[in-house]
Design a protein around this motif. Structure first.
Motif, PDB file in Angstrom:
ATOM      1  N   PHE A  64      10.336  -2.705 -22.110  1.00  0.00           N
ATOM      2  CA  PHE A  64       9.308  -3.270 -21.238  1.00  0.00           C
ATOM      3  C   PHE A  64       9.014  -2.380 -20.024  1.00  0.00           C
ATOM      4  N   TRP A  92       9.891 -10.552 -13.748  1.00  0.00           N
ATOM      5  CA  TRP A  92       9.613  -9.768 -14.955  1.00  0.00           C
ATOM      6  C   TRP A  92       9.523 -10.743 -16.138  1.00  0.00           C
ATOM      7  N   GLU A 103       8.153 -11.002 -19.132  1.00  0.00           N
ATOM      8  CA  GLU A 103       8.379 -10.619 -20.539  1.00  0.00           C
ATOM      9  C   GLU A 103       9.862 -10.367 -20.795  1.00  0.00           C
ATOM     10  N   TYR A 104      10.468  -9.605 -19.886  1.00  0.00           N
ATOM     11  CA  TYR A 104      11.888  -9.304 -20.064  1.00  0.00           C
ATOM     12  C   TYR A 104      12.751 -10.552 -19.953  1.00  0.00           C
ATOM     13  N   GLU A 159      12.077 -13.614 -20.419  1.00  0.00           N
ATOM     14  CA  GLU A 159      11.914 -14.537 -21.546  1.00  0.00           C
ATOM     15  C   GLU A 159      12.775 -14.117 -22.734  1.00  0.00           C
ATOM     16  N   VAL A 160      12.760 -12.822 -23.060  1.00  0.00           N
ATOM     17  CA  VAL A 160      13.547 -12.332 -24.195  1.00  0.00           C
ATOM     18  C   VAL A 160      15.043 -12.400 -23.890  1.00  0.00           C
TER      19      VAL A 160
END
Length: 246
Positions: A80, A106, A108-109, A111-112
């Protein structure tokens, strides 16, 4: 409070010194440091995963991790191109996220990472000289508020001690590389000197003229001077040339 923390600091310093003595190079030192960090900062029922991020020439890499999970969590950030550990290493600041599911820095990060069972993160920069790479220690916990105020302080103190060990490990590596380069240069010089002597004997010429013959052969064949010299020594039956250090 200071009296209670002092023995811990002394113990950490001793542990870091032992790691330096027991590991052959910087990479091995960092691997053991990551494992030691995870063990030191974990508690019963609250395991901590640890990775070490290093930034060189604007690219990031995990050079050490306590296990495969820590490695995966670090590499997610590289995919990311953002995250707590990259921020800590690049900007030299501490990043603490008590609850990933409530943090939008952050998205996106986080969430993963949360999907992979991580709920809190603590990233701390190593204190390294400006002319070396930037680096950070990345700590992951599966529990919300996995790093309370006491844990954050303990981790900060730990990284301060570890930074001293890392600076020393880097310095030792640089000195070893310098010595290795010097030995290689001296070995090459020995082969060239022997080849020059052979040319002098065969051509009844001066040392300067012999060197010119070597350089022309190297240029015409597009071959390194040392390799041309070794070929001349081999053709004269001299075989491998050793440099003797006293």
């Amino acid at each position: 409070m200071q009296d209670q923390q002092a023995p811990d600091a002394q113990l950490v310093a001793a542990d870091i010194q032992d790691l330096l003595l027991d590991t052959p190079d910087v990479e091995a030192f960092l691997t053991e440091l990551a494992r030691h960090s995870a063990a030191m900062l974990s508690s019963p029922g609250a395991r901590v995963f640890c990775g070490v991020t290093v930034l060189r020439h604007r690219s990031a890499a995990t050079v050490a991790s306590s296990d495969e999970r820590a490695l995966m969590l670090d590499e997610l950030q590289y995919q990311f191109a953002e995250g707590p550990c990259l921020t800590a290493a690049s900007k030299g600041v501490q990043v603490h996220i008590p609850d990933l599911e409530r943090d939008n820095t952050w998205p996106e990060y986080t969430e993963v990472a949360a999907r992979n069972g991580i709920r809190s993160v603590l990233a701390l920069p190593f204190d390294l000289p400006d002319d070396t790479a930037k680096a950070g220690l990345n700590l992951y916990s599966e529990t919300v508020n996995g790093f309370d105020q006491a844990a954050v302080q303990r981790a900060s103190d730990y990284v301060q001690q570890a930074s001293k060990g890392l600076r020393l490990a880097v310095l030792i590596a640089q000195q070893s590389q310098t010595a290795a380069n010097l030995r290689a240069a001296m070995t090459s010089r020995t082969v060239i000197d022997v080849a020059t002597g052979i040319i002098i004997a065969q051509n009844r010429c001066s040392q300067a003229e012999a060197m010119e013959i070597l350089k022309k052969a190297s240029s015409n064949r597009n071959v390194k001077l040392r390799d041309v010299a070794q070929a001349i020594v081999d053709s004269a039956g001299g075989g491998p040339v050793a440099t003797h250090f006293t």
